[in-house]
Design a protein around this motif. Structure first.
Motif: not given
Length: 278
Positions: A99-100, A106, A110, A157, A200-204
């Motif tokens: 994730l980022n 975050v 998560e 991350r 597939s990375m979610t950027n919060w």
């Protein structure tokens, strides 16, 4: 399973997270080097595609469904794998998620999810095969970590870097326990590698940059990394980096951790995000 010069010859390799990216590349490399490969993944169609491509190239492979968040699912995958190819000689714990975002953005769940997929899955996979390996007095347990667990750079991350650091510690202490008992432990340390994991990375945090391990590092293909890892496994190495430049960076960190951190803070402030070129 034959000797250490080619630990893959006639071995049964179970890859948890073997359908895509580095896992898929390792499945092909293991098969080319003589292993019978069980490709287990939550994405069963992708696992099937990988197994078919290995079979078409003359290797032996099967596809299995697994959810590494579930101990029962891992146990079922091990049982199914062994029903076809016999005892698991080589286990690869390769499942990971990224994730980022800034740590305050975050959600707690998560942090937990990333930890469970990157570290918890390696624990569950290891616990499922280790008793039988101890009884036989042989086998390989291979865990995929990351440069992000070896030195600080991934401040957007943090859950990922912390989980990979746990994988590294797990692997090294497993080596202390298992190697005298005939079980080889390998910790794979990918640096910059072209894979699809970022898709597939979610950027919060929308404006949070994706910070990298160093602009001067080489960007490898998954196949290049997989071959380097397989060579390291065959050489009997425990800690195996995709790029040996890692050890120079770690030495600089070890010489003066505070200076290393302050230098990194200054580099980011100057706009150096540490992202390697393609």
């Amino acid at each position: 399973m034959t000797g250490t010069n080619n630990p893959f010859a006639d071995a049964h390799a179970l890859l948890l997270g073997g359908a895509k990216g580095i896992g898929q590349a390792l499945a092909h490399v293991f098969a080319r080097r003589g292993a019978q490969v069980s490709v287990a993944d939550i994405d069963l169609p992708a696992a099937q595609e990988t197994a078919v491509s290995i079979s078409e190239a003359g290797g032996k492979a099967q596809a299995l469904s697994v959810n590494v968040l579930s101990r029962r699912s891992i146990a079922d995958a091990v049982a199914q794998a062994q029903a076809t190819f016999g005892p698991v000689d080589i286990l690869l714990n390769n499942v990971g998620a990224i994730l980022n975002g800034h740590p305050e953005d975050v959600p707690e769940q998560e942090w937990e999810r990333i930890g469970e997929l990157n570290y918890g899955a390696a624990v569950r996979g290891t616990r499922e095969v280790l008793p039988a390996m101890l009884e036989r007095g042989g086998g390989y347990i291979i865990n995929t970590a990351s440069f992000a667990g070896m030195y600080p750079y991934a401040s957007t991350r943090i859950p990922y870097g912390a989980a990979k650091a746990a994988v590294i510690n797990l692997s090294q202490n497993l080596a202390l326990y298992c190697e005298p008992k005939g079980i080889r432990i390998c910790c794979l340390l990918p640096g910059p590698v072209k894979t699809g994991i970022a898709a597939s990375m979610t950027n919060w945090t929308p404006d949070a940059p994706l910070l990298g391990p160093g602009a001067a590092l080489m960007m490898l293909t998954a196949e290049e990394a997989a071959n380097r890892f397989a060579d390291g496994i065959a050489e009997g190495r425990i800690m195996i980096a995709s790029d040996d430049a890692l050890w120079d960076i770690v030495r600089r960190w070890a010489d003066d951790p505070d200076a290393f951190l302050h230098n990194r803070i200054g580099a980011v402030a100057r706009g150096d995000l540490g992202v390697p070129g393609y």
